[in-house]
Design a protein around this motif. Structure first.
Motif: not given
Lengths: 114, 117
Positions: B30-39, B86-96
């Motif tokens: 994986a040369t590049t990875m992305f990090w996403y956040r979903q409230f 608490p405001e950091d509570s979330s769903f974190y998803i990575c992609s590669a």
């Protein structure tokens, strides 16, 4: 700037009904990719389809079909004969390339009632 | 097919602690990875893009000192939420994404549900 709009926030249908999820996108790029993902309550993203901007052919996969129209910047998704297992949030997404960052729509929550 | 593994899948911790989330590409580099956040009940928003061996690029509004991203190898990227609240509570998803940009597709991990008490 890229933007994806899913105007339908929530949809409820009765099992076996057909349902269409709308997706409208904005981009200045001539080459781009469109995607649909399903997100069940467990959270993972389930890939459904990828379409590039040069391929406007509609696609059918089982009960799923997609209608891509560049003239209206739309990439709509239809589920035929819906089932309870189709209940999920569906996201439409846009990227400049399949390996570029995704711009997600706000999602449509589909509930199929038995 | 290509698989991206994300760990842990669920974490609950006290406010003020730091949490590390791992994203691994299992059968490709994986040369590049992305990090996403979903409230909750919201869309996925890109937080940052990391390329192997270089500093991550953060989206506007994302605090780089709070969300530390390390992409030290071609198969692993980590996101550390420092002094989580608490405001950091979330769903974190990575992609590669593998080599062969831009036509290589990216693959998503299954996500990490973070709850800060």
């Amino acid at each position: 700037a890229q933007k994806v709009t899913q105007a339908q926030t929530e949809i409820s249908v009765v099992e076996k009904e057909d349902v269409t999820l709308d997706c409208v996108y904005e981009t200045r790029d001539t080459t781009y990719y469109l995607f649909w993902y399903k997100q069940p309550p467990s959270g993972e993203l389930v890939f459904l389809i990828r379409r590039n901007s040069f391929d406007e052919q509609n696609e059918i996969s089982g009960r799923y079909s997609w209608n891509f129209q560049k003239s209206t910047s739309s990439f709509n998704f239809t589920i035929t004969a819906s089932q309870v297992v189709d209940s999920a949030v569906y996201f439409c997404a846009l990227s400049e390339g399949p390996g570029n960052q995704f711009y997600f729509g706000t999602g449509t929550s589909l509930t199929v009632i038995p | 097919g290509a698989v991206v593994s994300q760990h842990p899948s669920w974490v609950i911790c006290k406010s003020g602690t730091s949490v590390k989330i791992e994203c691994r590409s299992l059968d490709f580099q994986a040369t590049t990875m992305f990090w996403y956040r979903q409230f909750p009940k919201q869309s996925l928003m890109l937080m940052a893009t990391s390329n192997e061996g270089s500093k991550a690029t953060y989206e506007q509004g994302v605090e780089k000192d709070k969300f530390l991203i390390n992409h030290a190898s071609l198969t692993l990227s980590t996101l550390t939420v420092t002094s989580a609240h608490p405001e950091d509570s979330s769903f974190y998803i990575c992609s590669a994404r593998g080599r062969g940009f831009p036509n290589q597709p990216q693959h998503f991990g299954d996500g990490t549900r973070l709850s800060i008490l």
